[in-house]
Design an enzyme around this catalytic site. Structure first.
Site, short mmCIF file in Angstrom:
data_model
loop_
_atom_site.label_atom_id
_atom_site.label_comp_id
_atom_site.label_asym_id
_atom_site.label_seq_id
_atom_site.Cartn_x
_atom_site.Cartn_y
_atom_site.Cartn_z
N SER A 69 70.76 -48.74 47.19
CA SER A 69 71.49 -48.80 48.46
C SER A 69 71.91 -50.20 48.88
O SER A 69 72.59 -50.36 49.90
CB SER A 69 70.64 -48.19 49.58
OG SER A 69 70.60 -46.79 49.45
N LYS A 72 75.53 -50.82 49.79
CA LYS A 72 76.16 -50.72 51.12
C LYS A 72 76.50 -52.08 51.71
O LYS A 72 77.24 -52.15 52.70
CB LYS A 72 75.25 -49.92 52.06
CG LYS A 72 75.03 -48.47 51.64
CD LYS A 72 74.26 -47.71 52.71
CE LYS A 72 73.96 -46.28 52.26
NZ LYS A 72 72.76 -46.19 51.41
N SER A 129 70.10 -47.04 56.43
CA SER A 129 70.74 -46.87 55.13
C SER A 129 71.38 -45.49 55.00
O SER A 129 71.26 -44.82 53.97
CB SER A 129 69.72 -47.09 53.99
OG SER A 129 70.36 -47.33 52.77
#
Length: 307
Positions: A69, A72, A129
């Site tokens: 993640s 991102k 997230s």
């Protein structure tokens, strides 16, 4: 020759020999204690000077690995680099929620029909997230006639931005890290360093908890609370962000930044069994401090996402 003269000559010889030894480079090197080697559990790690981008430490730092993640970071960077209207309202589609269920990803628990601003979606993507928030951003800022076309377009923009920033080993095939997205520790830290130059990004990732209000589909107001999954924030003196990530292929990942005085450090650990401990050690190394061993991690509320 008298004993007195012999003794004097021996003394002079001994002194001369000692002087030669003292001047010997070999002896000088061995007399200095070796500096303890920095060891981290992560398979890949890097620490950069936040201002110059100079590499201060690296462990397998130029090998590309899955980044989970932390992807991102680029999702948010692309949106902000466009100069997007942060107050633009984006309706939440059922497809965003279905995506979270299908991929078993972390979520901001966006409710279908709610309207969130781009600013709120950035918090939703970077703190808990939320893959649903990442999806909403990609769908909004990609181009095309279908959701699939728009998200594909947005991922292409992410790759174009990586090329523009001079990150040749960084590749994206998703907006949230569920694909085979990968980067090297050095390149990911450089991406973070560039992202932290944006005031909005820097404000978002330094936030421990964010509360948002959004118009709901039923005409009422929806209240959201998102907690930052980055437990280094508030645990190590000077930390100002930025993003966690974890999947089975990637292991536990962390991109982090800290400032003390006029010095800023940005770092990355990929595939670690102790990402926060690793990050604290790296920051100690960069700041010349010794507080990592006494660090106590900030606890997250029970209902927080884990990433």
């Amino acid at each position: 020759m008298t004993a007195k003269i012999l003794t004097k000559r021996r003394t002079v010889a001994t002194f001369a020999g000692g002087a030669l030894l003292a001047l010997s480079p070999l002896v000088t090197q061995t007399a200095v204690a070796a500096e303890p080697e920095l060891t981290v559990a992560a398979k890949g790690a890097a620490l950069l000077d936040g201002d110059s981008g100079k590499t201060l430490y690296g462990k397998d730092a130029d090998t590309a690995r899955p980044m989970a993640s932390t992807t991102k970071i680029m999702t948010a960077y692309v949106v902000l680099d466009k100069g997007a209207d942060l107050d633009l309202q984006v309706p939440v589609k059922q497809e965003y929620r279905d995506y979270v269920t299908e991929h078993s990803t972390s979520t901001a628990d966006l409710q279908t029909g709610d309207k969130l601003t781009v600013r709120q979606l950035l918090y939703a993507a970077l703190l808990p997230s939320g893959a649903d928030a990442g999806f909403a951003l990609a769908d909004t800022f990609g181009t095309g006639d279908t959701i699939a076309a728009r998200t594909e377009s947005f991922v292409s923009q992410m790759n174009e931005k990586a090329e523009e920033l001079g990150l040749p080993k960084t590749e994206f095939d998703s907006f949230d890290g569920t694909g085979s997205d990968s980067s090297t520790p050095t390149e990911l830290a450089e991406l973070a360093r560039r992202a932290m130059e944006n005031d909005t990004f820097r404000t978002v990732v330094a936030t421990k908890q964010y509360e948002a209000e959004a118009p709901a589909a039923n005409g009422r107001t929806r209240y959201y609370t998102w907690n930052n999954t980055n437990q280094l924030l508030g645990s190590y003196d000077g930390v100002i962000g930025i993003k966690t990530g974890s999947t089975t292929p990637a292991g536990e990942c962390l991109v982090f930044a800290a400032t003390r005085g006029d010095k800023t450090l940005v770092g990355t650990v990929l595939n670690s069994t102790d990402r926060y401990g690793d990050a604290a050690k790296l920051l100690d190394y960069g700041f010349g401090s010794d507080i990592a061993k006494n660090m106590k991690l900030r606890k997250l509320p029970a209902n927080s996402q884990r990433d």
